[in-house]
Design a protein around this motif. Structure first.
Motif, mmCIF file in Angstrom:
data_model
loop_
_atom_site.group_PDB
_atom_site.id
_atom_site.type_symbol
_atom_site.label_atom_id
_atom_site.label_comp_id
_atom_site.label_asym_id
_atom_site.label_seq_id
_atom_site.Cartn_x
_atom_site.Cartn_y
_atom_site.Cartn_z
ATOM 1 N N VAL A 19 30.310 59.848 62.322
ATOM 2 C CA VAL A 19 28.950 59.574 62.772
ATOM 3 C C VAL A 19 28.985 59.127 64.225
ATOM 4 O O VAL A 19 29.774 58.270 64.604
ATOM 5 C CB VAL A 19 28.297 58.477 61.900
ATOM 6 N N GLN A 20 28.128 59.728 65.045
ATOM 7 C CA GLN A 20 28.038 59.321 66.447
ATOM 8 C C GLN A 20 27.404 57.936 66.537
ATOM 9 O O GLN A 20 26.374 57.677 65.919
ATOM 10 C CB GLN A 20 27.225 60.335 67.233
ATOM 11 N N SER A 21 28.011 57.051 67.289
ATOM 12 C CA SER A 21 27.560 55.662 67.361
ATOM 13 C C SER A 21 26.966 55.361 68.734
ATOM 14 O O SER A 21 27.355 55.959 69.730
ATOM 15 C CB SER A 21 28.718 54.693 67.085
ATOM 16 N N LEU A 40 16.543 45.727 68.908
ATOM 17 C CA LEU A 40 17.725 46.093 69.693
ATOM 18 C C LEU A 40 17.317 46.625 71.060
ATOM 19 O O LEU A 40 16.182 47.085 71.255
ATOM 20 C CB LEU A 40 18.556 47.150 68.963
ATOM 21 N N ASN A 41 18.258 46.607 71.981
ATOM 22 C CA ASN A 41 17.989 47.065 73.350
ATOM 23 C C ASN A 41 18.312 48.544 73.531
ATOM 24 O O ASN A 41 18.610 48.991 74.646
ATOM 25 C CB ASN A 41 18.809 46.247 74.355
ATOM 26 N N GLN A 45 15.515 56.955 74.090
ATOM 27 C CA GLN A 45 16.157 57.452 75.308
ATOM 28 C C GLN A 45 17.678 57.411 75.205
ATOM 29 O O GLN A 45 18.371 58.142 75.916
ATOM 30 C CB GLN A 45 15.698 56.630 76.519
ATOM 31 N N GLN A 46 18.228 56.555 74.353
ATOM 32 C CA GLN A 46 19.679 56.465 74.166
ATOM 33 C C GLN A 46 20.141 57.204 72.905
ATOM 34 O O GLN A 46 21.300 57.075 72.518
ATOM 35 C CB GLN A 46 20.120 55.004 74.087
ATOM 36 N N PHE A 80 12.766 52.518 74.683
ATOM 37 C CA PHE A 80 13.907 51.745 75.170
ATOM 38 C C PHE A 80 14.338 50.638 74.198
ATOM 39 O O PHE A 80 15.284 49.912 74.489
ATOM 40 C CB PHE A 80 13.595 51.133 76.537
ATOM 41 N N THR A 81 13.661 50.479 73.090
ATOM 42 C CA THR A 81 14.042 49.493 72.079
ATOM 43 C C THR A 81 13.867 50.115 70.698
ATOM 44 O O THR A 81 13.275 51.190 70.552
ATOM 45 C CB THR A 81 13.178 48.221 72.176
ATOM 46 N N SER A 82 14.386 49.434 69.700
ATOM 47 C CA SER A 82 14.233 49.900 68.326
ATOM 48 C C SER A 82 14.193 48.697 67.403
ATOM 49 O O SER A 82 14.758 47.645 67.698
ATOM 50 C CB SER A 82 15.368 50.849 67.927
ATOM 51 N N GLU A 83 13.507 48.879 66.270
ATOM 52 C CA GLU A 83 13.377 47.823 65.267
ATOM 53 C C GLU A 83 14.330 48.108 64.119
ATOM 54 O O GLU A 83 14.374 49.219 63.585
ATOM 55 C CB GLU A 83 11.942 47.777 64.751
ATOM 56 N N VAL A 84 15.100 47.091 63.746
ATOM 57 C CA VAL A 84 16.086 47.220 62.672
ATOM 58 C C VAL A 84 15.693 46.286 61.539
ATOM 59 O O VAL A 84 15.499 45.083 61.756
ATOM 60 C CB VAL A 84 17.503 46.874 63.166
#
Length: 266
Positions: free
Chosen positions: A123-125, A144-145, A149-150, A174-178
């Motif tokens: 899995v690509q990390s 997360l930061n 885009q990433q 540019f952010t994500s919720e986990v």
């Protein structure tokens, strides 16, 4: 009154011509060079002058040395940051591979047939950092930061160097919720490394607590058993560590055992 006399400058001054002076000094210089080359009479003078001028030379080189050291510092800092980022990426990959190897070792001990196992695909990390907790006090979520885009996508699992942390539920540029495993709405398929027993771990909405629900009272599960992802949901890769069994309670009047687990990640 005495008469005042004014000296009248001559119309043409008499004296040594410029060519004669140049020739004289040139000849004197040649003589001094020859004498110094033969007898080294000016070495002492040179050493004295060098000693006197040394502090000035050192002071003159201070700005140059400072600029060179500053350039080396920023170059080294950039290189260290790149190396640190690369090492962190490699650490995540190695942690995932190590956790999967533990599951493989347990399956080999139990003589499982390799042909019946699905091929594991790496899995690509993406390495990220936690910025802050979500504002909702009734959920277990972090921000997360890293975002779209990433390369972050909703549904991706989130792990650290110990085990599963949670799952990406919302993605921004540019952010994500986990959502963490301990969230009350989270569930993850797991299996016991010791014997391959499969179940589902549910979040309770409390920090550091997971429940294994609907497990028969006579199920072969013990305190200290390691739980890893089974991979049957297609979301979490198999073999990633999830939790350890912290409490097993069975009552004769109950059909199901009460099993409490402590998550490893996060």
């Amino acid at each position: 009154m005495p008469d005042a006399f004014m000296e009248i400058p001559p119309l043409f001054k008499q004296g040594t011509s410029a060519r004669m002076r140049v020739a004289t000094f040139a000849l004197l210089s040649i003589v001094m060079l020859v004498v110094d080359a033969r007898m080294h009479v000016l070495d002492t003078i040179r050493q004295a002058v060098g000693t006197v001028l040394y502090p000035f030379q050192t002071a003159a080189m201070v700005p140059r040395n400072a600029a060179a050291k500053a350039a080396d510092y920023f170059t080294s800092l950039t290189a260290l940051q790149q190396d640190n980022q690369s090492l962190r990426q490699q650490q995540i990959v190695n942690a995932q591979l190590l956790q999967q190897e533990r599951l493989l070792a347990a399956e080999n001990v139990q003589l499982r047939k390799l042909l019946d196992m699905q091929q594991r695909v790496p899995v690509q990390s993406v390495v990220g950092e936690i910025l802050y907790d979500a504002r909702d006090p009734f959920t277990r979520k972090v921000i997360l930061n890293r975002g779209s885009q990433q390369g972050v996508m909703a549904g991706q699992p989130v792990i650290d160097d110990v085990g599963i942390v949670g799952q990406v539920t919302r993605v921004f540029p540019f952010t994500s919720e986990v959502t963490l495993l301990t969230d009350k709405d989270q569930a993850i398929p797991v299996q016991v490394v010791r014997n391959g027993l499969r179940s589902v771990a549910y979040g309770r909405g409390q920090t550091g607590v997971l429940d294994l629900r609907f497990m028969p009272a006579n199920a072969d599960i013990q305190k200290g058993d390691m739980l890893v992802t089974s991979g049957i949901d297609g979301i979490y890769p198999p073999g990633l560590r999830v939790a350890t069994v912290a409490l097993v309670e069975t009552r004769s009047a109950d059909s199901f055992a009460r099993i409490v687990c402590q998550p490893l990640g996060g």
